[in-house]
Design a protein around this motif. Structure first.
Motif, PDB file in Angstrom:
ATOM      1  N   ALA A  71       1.198   4.444  -3.018  1.00  0.00           N
ATOM      2  CA  ALA A  71       0.698   5.778  -2.691  1.00  0.00           C
ATOM      3  C   ALA A  71       1.191   6.830  -3.672  1.00  0.00           C
ATOM      4  O   ALA A  71       0.533   7.840  -3.875  1.00  0.00           O
ATOM      5  CB  ALA A  71       1.097   6.143  -1.263  1.00  0.00           C
TER       6      ALA A  71
ATOM      7  N   ASN B  85      -0.290  18.189   8.306  1.00  0.00           N
ATOM      8  CA  ASN B  85      -1.005  17.215   7.480  1.00  0.00           C
ATOM      9  C   ASN B  85      -0.735  17.470   5.996  1.00  0.00           C
ATOM     10  O   ASN B  85      -0.496  16.540   5.240  1.00  0.00           O
ATOM     11  CB  ASN B  85      -2.507  17.280   7.765  1.00  0.00           C
TER      12      ASN B  85
ATOM     13  N   ARG C  42      -6.159   9.652  -2.248  1.00  0.00           N
ATOM     14  CA  ARG C  42      -7.285   8.901  -1.688  1.00  0.00           C
ATOM     15  C   ARG C  42      -8.126   9.745  -0.745  1.00  0.00           C
ATOM     16  O   ARG C  42      -7.602  10.463   0.094  1.00  0.00           O
ATOM     17  CB  ARG C  42      -6.783   7.660  -0.939  1.00  0.00           C
TER      18      ARG C  42
ATOM     19  N   GLY D  53      10.913  17.274  14.067  1.00  0.00           N
ATOM     20  CA  GLY D  53      10.626  18.356  13.122  1.00  0.00           C
ATOM     21  C   GLY D  53      10.975  17.990  11.693  1.00  0.00           C
ATOM     22  O   GLY D  53      10.624  18.698  10.756  1.00  0.00           O
ATOM     23  N   THR D  54      11.682  16.881  11.500  1.00  0.00           N
ATOM     24  CA  THR D  54      12.069  16.484  10.145  1.00  0.00           C
ATOM     25  C   THR D  54      10.922  15.739   9.465  1.00  0.00           C
ATOM     26  O   THR D  54       9.948  15.357  10.108  1.00  0.00           O
ATOM     27  CB  THR D  54      13.294  15.546  10.168  1.00  0.00           C
ATOM     28  N   ALA D  55      11.098  15.511   8.163  1.00  0.00           N
ATOM     29  CA  ALA D  55      10.074  14.785   7.403  1.00  0.00           C
ATOM     30  C   ALA D  55       9.914  13.377   7.968  1.00  0.00           C
ATOM     31  O   ALA D  55       8.810  12.850   8.077  1.00  0.00           O
ATOM     32  CB  ALA D  55      10.463  14.735   5.930  1.00  0.00           C
TER      33      ALA D  55
ATOM     34  N   MET E   1      -5.449  17.417   0.336  1.00  0.00           N
ATOM     35  CA  MET E   1      -4.231  16.624   0.513  1.00  0.00           C
ATOM     36  C   MET E   1      -4.060  15.618  -0.626  1.00  0.00           C
ATOM     37  O   MET E   1      -2.959  15.373  -1.094  1.00  0.00           O
ATOM     38  CB  MET E   1      -4.272  15.881   1.861  1.00  0.00           C
TER      39      MET E   1
ATOM     40  N   ARG F 159       4.593  15.164   0.506  1.00  0.00           N
ATOM     41  CA  ARG F 159       5.729  14.261   0.356  1.00  0.00           C
ATOM     42  C   ARG F 159       5.287  12.837  -0.001  1.00  0.00           C
ATOM     43  O   ARG F 159       6.050  11.896   0.139  1.00  0.00           O
ATOM     44  CB  ARG F 159       6.554  14.258   1.644  1.00  0.00           C
ATOM     45  N   ARG F 160       4.055  12.711  -0.419  1.00  0.00           N
ATOM     46  CA  ARG F 160       3.536  11.388  -0.775  1.00  0.00           C
ATOM     47  C   ARG F 160       4.400  10.747  -1.864  1.00  0.00           C
ATOM     48  O   ARG F 160       4.672  11.344  -2.892  1.00  0.00           O
ATOM     49  CB  ARG F 160       2.091  11.521  -1.269  1.00  0.00           C
ATOM     50  N   GLY F 161       4.846   9.553  -1.594  1.00  0.00           N
ATOM     51  CA  GLY F 161       5.636   8.817  -2.577  1.00  0.00           C
ATOM     52  C   GLY F 161       7.082   9.264  -2.674  1.00  0.00           C
ATOM     53  O   GLY F 161       7.837   8.767  -3.501  1.00  0.00           O
TER      54      GLY F 161
ATOM     55  N   GLU G 148       0.811  -1.226   0.000  1.00  0.00           N
ATOM     56  CA  GLU G 148       0.000   0.000   0.000  1.00  0.00           C
ATOM     57  C   GLU G 148       0.843   1.275   0.000  1.00  0.00           C
ATOM     58  O   GLU G 148       0.603   2.191  -0.778  1.00  0.00           O
ATOM     59  CB  GLU G 148      -0.900  -0.049   1.250  1.00  0.00           C
ATOM     60  N   HIS G 149       1.848   1.322   0.885  1.00  0.00           N
ATOM     61  CA  HIS G 149       2.595   2.583   1.008  1.00  0.00           C
ATOM     62  C   HIS G 149       3.416   2.902  -0.232  1.00  0.00           C
ATOM     63  O   HIS G 149       3.717   4.058  -0.494  1.00  0.00           O
ATOM     64  CB  HIS G 149       3.472   2.560   2.270  1.00  0.00           C
TER      65      HIS G 149
ATOM     66  N   GLY H 294      10.466  18.997   8.124  1.00  0.00           N
ATOM     67  CA  GLY H 294       9.152  18.462   7.782  1.00  0.00           C
ATOM     68  C   GLY H 294       8.302  19.448   6.996  1.00  0.00           C
ATOM     69  O   GLY H 294       7.506  19.053   6.165  1.00  0.00           O
TER      70      GLY H 294
ATOM     71  N   LEU I 135       2.709  16.370   5.038  1.00  0.00           N
ATOM     72  CA  LEU I 135       2.789  14.908   4.878  1.00  0.00           C
ATOM     73  C   LEU I 135       2.333  14.511   3.479  1.00  0.00           C
ATOM     74  O   LEU I 135       2.946  13.687   2.813  1.00  0.00           O
ATOM     75  CB  LEU I 135       1.880  14.207   5.898  1.00  0.00           C
ATOM     76  N   ALA I 136       1.211  15.143   3.059  1.00  0.00           N
ATOM     77  CA  ALA I 136       0.646  14.808   1.748  1.00  0.00           C
ATOM     78  C   ALA I 136       1.556  15.281   0.620  1.00  0.00           C
ATOM     79  O   ALA I 136       1.668  14.632  -0.414  1.00  0.00           O
ATOM     80  CB  ALA I 136      -0.737  15.418   1.607  1.00  0.00           C
TER      81      ALA I 136
ATOM     82  N   ARG J 133      11.394  10.246   2.865  1.00  0.00           N
ATOM     83  CA  ARG J 133      11.270  11.158   3.989  1.00  0.00           C
ATOM     84  C   ARG J 133      12.528  11.071   4.832  1.00  0.00           C
ATOM     85  O   ARG J 133      12.693  10.165   5.625  1.00  0.00           O
ATOM     86  CB  ARG J 133      10.055  10.787   4.833  1.00  0.00           C
ATOM     87  N   GLY J 134      13.412  12.006   4.613  1.00  0.00           N
ATOM     88  CA  GLY J 134      14.691  11.950   5.308  1.00  0.00           C
ATOM     89  C   GLY J 134      14.738  12.902   6.473  1.00  0.00           C
ATOM     90  O   GLY J 134      13.730  13.146   7.138  1.00  0.00           O
TER      91      GLY J 134
ATOM     92  N   GLN K 269      -0.434   7.998   2.417  1.00  0.00           N
ATOM     93  CA  GLN K 269       0.518   9.062   2.064  1.00  0.00           C
ATOM     94  C   GLN K 269       1.897   8.488   1.768  1.00  0.00           C
ATOM     95  O   GLN K 269       2.890   9.223   1.696  1.00  0.00           O
ATOM     96  CB  GLN K 269       0.623  10.108   3.178  1.00  0.00           C
ATOM     97  N   GLY K 270       1.981   7.181   1.650  1.00  0.00           N
ATOM     98  CA  GLY K 270       3.242   6.578   1.236  1.00  0.00           C
ATOM     99  C   GLY K 270       4.228   6.316   2.364  1.00  0.00           C
ATOM    100  O   GLY K 270       5.417   6.127   2.118  1.00  0.00           O
TER     101      GLY K 270
ATOM    102  N   ARG L 170      -0.220   5.264   5.505  1.00  0.00           N
ATOM    103  CA  ARG L 170       0.090   4.396   4.362  1.00  0.00           C
ATOM    104  C   ARG L 170      -0.414   5.020   3.071  1.00  0.00           C
ATOM    105  O   ARG L 170       0.252   4.963   2.038  1.00  0.00           O
ATOM    106  CB  ARG L 170      -0.515   3.010   4.569  1.00  0.00           C
TER     107      ARG L 170
END
Lengths: 199, 313
Positions: A79, A102, A84, B160-162, A161, A108-110, A75-76, A118, A105-106, A113-114, B180-181, B178
């Motif tokens: 994405a 929120n 969705r 605070g990071t991604a 999102m 950065r979908r796919g 699933e992830h 954020g 987060l969206a 995420r380092g 959102q990947g 999930r």
């Protein structure tokens, strides 16, 4: 664009509760198609969307999105192709995080995420602008926890999102019409390759 | 019942509270951020102490001993995480299984149930013998406070990071994450490793402070950790909204816990009853928000008065 070929999904196979939810289903969608799936309770509408989203693996058949065979993809990882919107307005957002978190987060979908921040400053301005399009006043409440918003506000945010990063395919499970709040039409201004909607 | 006896014990209570405060930060990560009640920590607390003490006894330097303890804790957290994500075992049960197995592991690390170290010979960072009569920079309260600040700063940055946002989202709403990947399984394992690494750090400091590592040390640690988290939240949540400040509140909760602990001992409470008391305190504080929602109707008199005014007008 989207190709379902001969997919099967059986719940509780080989038990008295066996339920064949998807039986040899095939469907081909092209870029720009807008499809609405209507059916009674238990017809398998949500099951089809969950199959595409990869909530679980289908029992047989294959699923291809944008030329990529995603049948075995978790699933992830799927994405990155999909936006969705869930049936339950509470499902699509993280209640304990604020509006801008929120959205970040969206955004950065796919993507990986380092350890970069954020949310970056430039993003905030972009989010504010897009939230303003919803005409719900959310652009002035960017640091409000999403859990404090109403179901309708949260659903509007979920839709934003889902489209923040243009998805190849938008999967939207709608609530039954009498329960649906006034949909935030403005969201549709952003063009989407193809969308599937069930009701 | 001499008040000066109690006052004399306060520096020790503060030092222990700070050390357990670090442990409570680890509990905060699982309990509040990941929404998992992780019972591994009862074992990890002792593991951290055991690894640290054995490395010191075997001639390794202090940084190596502490880093070794943290790595051991992270491995324990990883086991719990994998039991949960790979085998589908509910997280509470996964934690209990790891905790139980750690008891054996800790016995093997220590070679017996208990190992003492001569705190003068090994020049430990924190020792209860150094609460008085040493320069301030050797005082365990000062040294532990530095550790607390470093841990809070690192976590503040990380969340605070991604990646940290992904961890928070996983605890908040795994389905949405999930979608959102986010690989929620990876995030859960990572969160459990982070938490248990911090708990093991606390265990390492505590063993040095006590001058011994004991296989029994972590028994009930989760309850003390939860007590610190909850006391901190109940007393300071209105003031402290920022994440770093919330972690500070957790540490303050740990200090308050130990001050109360010392006080009830001073008052002459049977020491056998202390764990019962700790559990009761946590149960009461966990129950308060629920009972409040259920039985206390908020006062809306002012709102109703407004309404009346506008109808009259």
């Amino acid at each position: 664009m989207l190709e379902l070929s001969n997919i099967y999904k059986v719940f509780n196979p080989n038990t008295v509760n066996e339920k064949i939810a998807l039986k040899n289903l095939s469907l081909t969608l092209n870029d720009g198609d807008f499809v609405t799936v209507i059916g009674g309770n238990g017809a398998g509408k949500s099951t089809m969307l969950n199959a595409i989203a990869g909530v679980w693996r289908v029992d047989a058949g294959s699923i291809t999105i944008d030329g990529v065979d995603v049948t075995a993809m978790p699933e992830h990882r799927r994405a990155k192709f999909l936006g969705r919107v869930f049936q339950d307005p509470m499902m699509g957002t993280a209640a304990g995080m604020n509006i801008e978190e929120n959205l970040a987060l969206a955004a950065r979908r796919g993507k990986s995420r380092g350890l970069g921040w954020g949310i970056r400053k430039a993003e905030r301005a972009e989010y504010r602008e897009k939230l303003a399009m919803l005409e719900l006043g959310l652009e002035n409440r960017m640091t409000t926890k999403v859990g404090l918003l109403s179901g309708g506000q949260r659903q509007a945010l979920t839709l934003l999102m889902a489209t923040l990063q243009r998805p190849k395919l938008l999967l939207w499970t709608s609530t039954p019409p009498p329960l649906t709040p006034r949909p935030p039409r403005k969201c549709f201004l952003s063009p989407i390759g193809s969308s599937t909607r069930t009701s | 019942m001499d008040i000066s006896t109690l006052l004399n014990q306060m520096p020790g209570a503060v030092a222990q509270g700070l050390i357990w405060g670090i442990m409570a930060i680890g509990v905060y990560i699982t309990y509040r951020v990941l929404d998992i009640a992780d019972l591994t920590v009862d074992g990890t607390m002792a593991t951290g102490g055991a690894v640290c003490v054995m490395l010191l006894i075997n001639g390794y330097s202090m940084p190596v001993a502490i880093i070794g303890a943290v790595i051991a804790g992270m491995l324990a957290g990883m086991i719990t995480g994998l039991l949960h994500t790979l085998l589908g075992i509910p997280p509470i049960l996964a934690g209990i299984l790891t905790q139980l197995s750690l008891y054996s592991v800790n016995l093997k690390i220590l070679g017996s149930g208990n190992q003492t170290i001569n705190t003068r010979k090994y020049d430990v960072l924190v020792s209860m013998g150094e609460l008085k009569g040493v320069p301030f920079y050797q005082n365990p309260i000062f040294v532990t406070a530095i550790f607390v600040i470093v841990v809070i700063c690192v976590l503040y940055w990380l969340f605070g990071t991604a990646m940290g946002s992904a961890l928070r989202a996983t605890g908040n709403n795994p389905n949405m994450s999930r979608a959102q990947g986010i690989n929620t399984n990876t995030m859960k394992v990572f969160g459990l490793m982070l938490s248990n690494g911090i708990v093991a750090l606390s265990g390492a400091l505590l063993a040095q402070y006590d001058g011994q590592a004991d296989v029994q040390k972590g028994r009930g640690a989760i309850v003390i950790g939860l007590a610190a988290v909850i006391i901190g939240e109940v007393l300071l949540s209105k003031l402290l909204r920022n994440f770093a400040l919330r972690l500070c509140a957790v540490v303050v909760g740990g200090i308050i816990y130990y001050i109360v602990y010392q006080t009830v001992i001073w008052l002459g409470l049977d020491a056998d009853l202390l764990k019962l008391l700790s559990a009761a305190v946590v149960a009461i504080f966990l129950g308060i928000p629920y009972l409040k929602r259920r039985f206390v109707r908020p006062s809306i008199k002012s709102i109703m008065a407004q309404e009346e005014d506008s109808t009259n007008a």
